[in-house]
Design an enzyme around this catalytic site. Structure first.
Site, PDB file in Angstrom:
ATOM      1  N   ASP A  50       0.854  -1.184   0.000  1.00 21.31           N
ATOM      2  CA  ASP A  50       0.000   0.000   0.000  1.00 21.31           C
ATOM      3  C   ASP A  50       0.893   1.239   0.000  1.00 21.31           C
ATOM      4  O   ASP A  50       1.948   1.260   0.644  1.00 21.31           O
ATOM      5  CB  ASP A  50      -0.893  -0.019   1.244  1.00 21.31           C
ATOM      6  CG  ASP A  50      -1.781   1.198   1.324  1.00 21.31           C
ATOM      7  OD1 ASP A  50      -2.534   1.435   0.370  1.00 21.31           O
ATOM      8  OD2 ASP A  50      -1.702   1.913   2.343  1.00 21.31           O
ATOM      9  N   ASP A  68       0.185   4.882   0.690  1.00 23.45           N
ATOM     10  CA  ASP A  68       0.117   5.903   1.735  1.00 23.45           C
ATOM     11  C   ASP A  68       0.116   5.267   3.120  1.00 23.45           C
ATOM     12  O   ASP A  68      -0.628   4.323   3.397  1.00 23.45           O
ATOM     13  CB  ASP A  68      -1.148   6.748   1.552  1.00 23.45           C
ATOM     14  CG  ASP A  68      -1.120   7.510   0.233  1.00 23.45           C
ATOM     15  OD1 ASP A  68      -0.057   7.518  -0.414  1.00 23.45           O
ATOM     16  OD2 ASP A  68      -2.153   8.086  -0.148  1.00 23.45           O
ATOM     17  N   ASP A  89      -1.080  -0.201   6.187  1.00 26.77           N
ATOM     18  CA  ASP A  89      -1.265   0.441   7.489  1.00 26.77           C
ATOM     19  C   ASP A  89      -2.722   0.493   7.914  1.00 26.77           C
ATOM     20  O   ASP A  89      -3.058   1.145   8.898  1.00 26.77           O
ATOM     21  CB  ASP A  89      -0.691   1.859   7.450  1.00 26.77           C
ATOM     22  CG  ASP A  89      -1.489   2.788   6.543  1.00 26.77           C
ATOM     23  OD1 ASP A  89      -1.909   2.342   5.446  1.00 26.77           O
ATOM     24  OD2 ASP A  89      -1.714   3.946   6.931  1.00 26.77           O
TER      25      ASP A  89
END
Length: 362
Positions: A8, A10, A129
């Site tokens: 991922d 960001d 995250d």
């Protein structure tokens, strides 16, 4: 089969802007601490393909038009490229605000190429995250790394890219292969970085004993379970085990980055066996071993050559086998032990993380 890191963007590669969570300007761009060092070591030393995933909320909407997305995104890609880190694919989901779109994480629509292609998802990772990243890993049947403070499902929870690298580097080269035909039903589990543990249930006692030599003296963990048509004869069981075992080695070795590639000789009482192996991608067998007895245990001696020939076909390796001596049991056992020692040498990982070939591929 290739292993993949689905990363991922960001919050993982770059720090997600804390106020509006939108990376819509270069002023907001800040790279995650240690990401360049960690990914550099991963891509140089390990055997993973890198895939970037982002479904930046608002991409293409009036509040966050595409022209505000691309400058920062392109800057990210160029910065990684400058450090020798390139992603094989960049997957961007533009379906926001359609939250139920099949391409939106944790749904897998963006990743059909990897689901249905020749990829080892069981040993691949999703790194993210958010909880949806970890759910994506569950849906892919892959492992997961959560960058943050707490997640009960993730394989690893950390905020340190060096820890991610060390975790991936410590991963054993493990595979499980099944092969089912009208003649045999085979399950093989192989760990190249094991300690010599073995479980063998082929229905052929002497064959089990020989497979045990591979595990013990090759310092690999090996489990072989077979339901074969032994009421006909031993041929299908021995041949199909060899084919499945060769496939397991081919898959476990991956790109063969950083291995010795070659291995070699073993005396046993009055016998001398010499086995040279090259995991170079070209199947070939040289066999110089004659047997005076038709059978050793329940095994026809003619099947030994066939076992190694079948192994080379699917492992895509070169085998040169020679044996001399008087005792047939000693002779074939010496061959299997020398074969195991050759494998132990050839699979060894070195401090040179390149492909062991001037061609650059094996």
């Amino acid at each position: 089969m290739k292993k993949v890191l689905f990363i991922d963007r960001d919050g993982t590669l770059v720090i997600e802007p804390p106020v509006d969570f939108q990376l819509d300007s270069l002023e907001k761009l800040e790279f995650y601490p240690g990401v360049f060092q960690g990914l550099s070591k991963i891509i140089n030393e390990l055997d993973y393909e890198l895939v970037m995933i982002t479904n930046q909320d608002g991409l293409g909407t009036d509040s966050f038009p595409e022209e505000t997305f691309w400058p920062a995104h392109n800057k990210i890609l160029q910065a990684f490229k400058n450090e020798g880190i390139e992603f094989s694919e960049i997957l961007i989901d533009k379906n926001f605000p359609e939250e139920n779109a099949p391409t939106r994480k944790p749904r897998t629509g963006l990743l059909n190429k990897y689901i249905y292609g020749n990829y080892d998802l069981a040993n691949s990772y999703v790194i993210g995250d958010r909880a949806t990243d970890i759910e994506l890993a569950t849906n892919l049947k892959s492992k997961s790394i959560f960058i943050g403070e707490n997640n009960e499902i993730a394989t690893l929870v950390t905020t340190n890219w060096n820890e991610i690298y060390l975790n991936l580097k410590a991963e054993p080269r493990k595979v499980q292969i099944t092969r089912k035909t009208k003649e045999t039903d085979i399950n093989i589990e192989l760990n190249l970085d094991g300690s010599g543990k073995g479980i063998f249930k082929t229905g052929l006692g002497f064959f089990d004993h020989m497979l045990e030599q591979i595990s013990k003296h090759g310092n690999i963990d090996l489990k072989v379970e077979v339901k074969g048509d032994l009421e006909i004869d031993e041929h299908h069981t021995v041949e199909d085990v060899a084919l499945t075992l060769g496939e397991a080695f081919l898959k476990a070795l991956g790109s063969k980055k950083g291995i010795e590639r070659y291995g070699f000789l073993l005396p046993m009482d009055e016998c001398l066996a010499q086995v040279g192996i090259d995991f170079g991608g070209r199947p070939w067998l040289v066999w110089e071993a004659d047997f005076k007895r038709e059978m050793v245990g329940e095994m026809p001696t003619e099947m030994f050559m066939h076992f190694f020939k079948s192994f080379t076909d699917t492992a895509k390796c070169n085998l040169n086998i020679k044996a001399e001596g008087e005792n047939e049991h000693h002779k074939i056992e010496a061959i299997f032990k020398a074969f195991a020692k050759a494998i132990k040498m050839a699979k060894t990982q070195t401090d040179n993380y390149s492909i062991p070939s001037t061609k650059g591929t094996l």
